[in-house]
Design a protein around this motif. Structure first.
Motif, mmCIF file in Angstrom:
data_model
loop_
_atom_site.group_PDB
_atom_site.id
_atom_site.type_symbol
_atom_site.label_atom_id
_atom_site.label_comp_id
_atom_site.label_asym_id
_atom_site.label_seq_id
_atom_site.Cartn_x
_atom_site.Cartn_y
_atom_site.Cartn_z
ATOM 1 N N TYR A 94 0.981 -1.450 0.155
ATOM 2 C CA TYR A 94 0.114 0.006 -0.053
ATOM 3 C C TYR A 94 1.129 0.832 0.000
ATOM 4 C CZ TYR A 94 -4.077 -2.499 1.093
ATOM 5 O OH TYR A 94 -5.074 -3.902 1.471
ATOM 6 N N PRO A 95 0.335 2.081 -0.774
ATOM 7 C CA PRO A 95 1.435 3.348 -1.176
ATOM 8 C C PRO A 95 1.467 4.197 0.084
ATOM 9 C CG PRO A 95 -0.062 3.411 -2.689
ATOM 10 C CD PRO A 95 -0.215 1.907 -2.413
ATOM 11 N N HIS A 96 0.070 4.307 0.748
ATOM 12 C CA HIS A 96 -0.167 5.136 1.566
ATOM 13 C C HIS A 96 0.165 4.678 3.381
ATOM 14 C CE1 HIS A 96 -3.708 2.686 1.087
ATOM 15 N NE2 HIS A 96 -4.253 3.390 1.560
ATOM 16 N N VAL A 97 0.519 3.409 3.505
ATOM 17 C CA VAL A 97 0.463 2.811 4.354
ATOM 18 C C VAL A 97 2.733 2.712 4.581
ATOM 19 C CG1 VAL A 97 0.975 0.247 5.696
ATOM 20 C CG2 VAL A 97 -0.798 1.610 4.417
ATOM 21 N N PHE A 98 2.627 3.171 5.869
ATOM 22 C CA PHE A 98 4.489 3.518 5.920
ATOM 23 C C PHE A 98 5.238 2.542 7.900
ATOM 24 C CE2 PHE A 98 2.960 7.453 3.910
ATOM 25 C CZ PHE A 98 3.832 7.295 3.063
ATOM 26 N N PHE A 126 -1.234 5.975 6.588
ATOM 27 C CA PHE A 126 -1.077 5.137 7.957
ATOM 28 C C PHE A 126 0.011 5.010 8.772
ATOM 29 C CE2 PHE A 126 -5.235 4.143 6.475
ATOM 30 C CZ PHE A 126 -6.244 4.761 7.143
ATOM 31 N N LEU A 127 0.616 5.206 9.426
ATOM 32 C CA LEU A 127 2.013 4.690 9.945
ATOM 33 C C LEU A 127 1.922 3.941 11.052
ATOM 34 C CD1 LEU A 127 4.946 5.598 10.028
ATOM 35 C CD2 LEU A 127 3.729 7.669 11.989
ATOM 36 N N ARG A 128 2.806 2.832 11.016
ATOM 37 C CA ARG A 128 2.515 1.695 12.343
ATOM 38 C C ARG A 128 4.137 2.049 12.642
ATOM 39 N NH1 ARG A 128 3.981 -4.824 11.004
ATOM 40 N NH2 ARG A 128 2.904 -4.697 12.896
#
Length: 258
Positions: free
Chosen positions: A15-19, A99-101
């Protein structure tokens, strides 16, 4: 780990918007987008709003739909939960949510001073026995003020009487300006299209007849912090997926268990 969780983790990788940033790499190189989220990822200078402990990401996604002029980032350590919101945002093509994990304790490694305009804390574990783990404790206030603008806002929405009371006492002890505070949001007349975004667990709490608490205050910079010295009764009910909060259950729970 179940196959379903593994599949979700695999999905998130693409997912390009999940880091997702391993701690070892963070220590070695730092986070390259720190201070550059708007420029590098969102491609604009719009205000950045965080949802801490975002779970399934309902608030981050819901707010992003309502406010295209702001950028939203859901933060959580549990990727399997985050997957739901991340997948929904991707399928709907919502451009202003990411989103940032990571652990919230590391949040200042990912955002530069003044990079964030608002923080939402939605239904966190109240941590009744561990003040340092409460997301509205002075320990976290000190952390948040490093990344917030001087007039940055903090929103707490919670089912927990304990956490709401503690937060109100913390705010009072440190002189933070309060904009809104209510211990019964949906009977206060204050609920609007923002506050009425409901998380999965919030809907279940409402169905149990429980009230929702909400406070919004300005996190003005402080050099010193005062931890409130008050005795607050523990919550007397079980909270979904958080184990037993105390030795008691609500009368409604007892009735339902019969």
């Amino acid at each position: 780990m179940g196959k379903n969780k593994l599949k979700k983790f695999d999905d998130l990788q693409g997912y390009p918007h999940v880091f997702q940033y391993p701690f070892a790499l963070l220590q070695e190189k730092g986070f390259e987008m720190r201070g550059k989220w708007g420029e590098t990822f969102f491609k604009n200078n719009n205000p950045i709003v965080l949802e801490l402990g975002c779970g399934k990401g309902e608030y981050a996604v819901g707010l992003a739909r309502r406010f295209p002029q702001k950028n939203f980032i859901g933060v959580d350590i549990k990727g399997a939960r985050m997957w739901s919101g991340a997948k929904q945002a991707l399928e709907e093509g919502i451009p202003n949510v990411a989103f940032l994990r990571t652990n919230i304790e590391l949040i200042d490694r990912f955002f530069a001073p003044g990079e964030v305009s608002e923080i939402w804390i939605t239904f966190p574990d109240p941590q009744m026995k561990k003040v340092r783990k409460r997301l509205t404790s002075t320990r976290f206030m000190e952390l948040y003020q490093h990344i917030l603008t001087p007039d940055g806002l903090i929103h707490l929405k919670s089912d927990s009487p304990f956490l709401y009371t503690y937060t109100c006492e913390m705010v009072k002890a440190n002189g933070y300006p309060v904009q809104v505070a209510t211990d019964d949001l949906y009977h206060s007349g204050l609920a609007d299209d923002i506050l009425e975004i409901k998380t999965f667990y919030e809907q279940q709490w409402l169905e149990r007849g429980m009230t929702i608490k909400y406070i919004r205050f300005v996190c003005q910079p402080r050099e010193q912090f005062v931890e409130p010295d008050v005795d607050i009764p523990y919550d007397t009910y079980r909270s979904f997926n958080r184990g037993k909060r105390s030795g008691k259950q609500s009368s409604q729970d007892n009735a339902n268990s019969k």
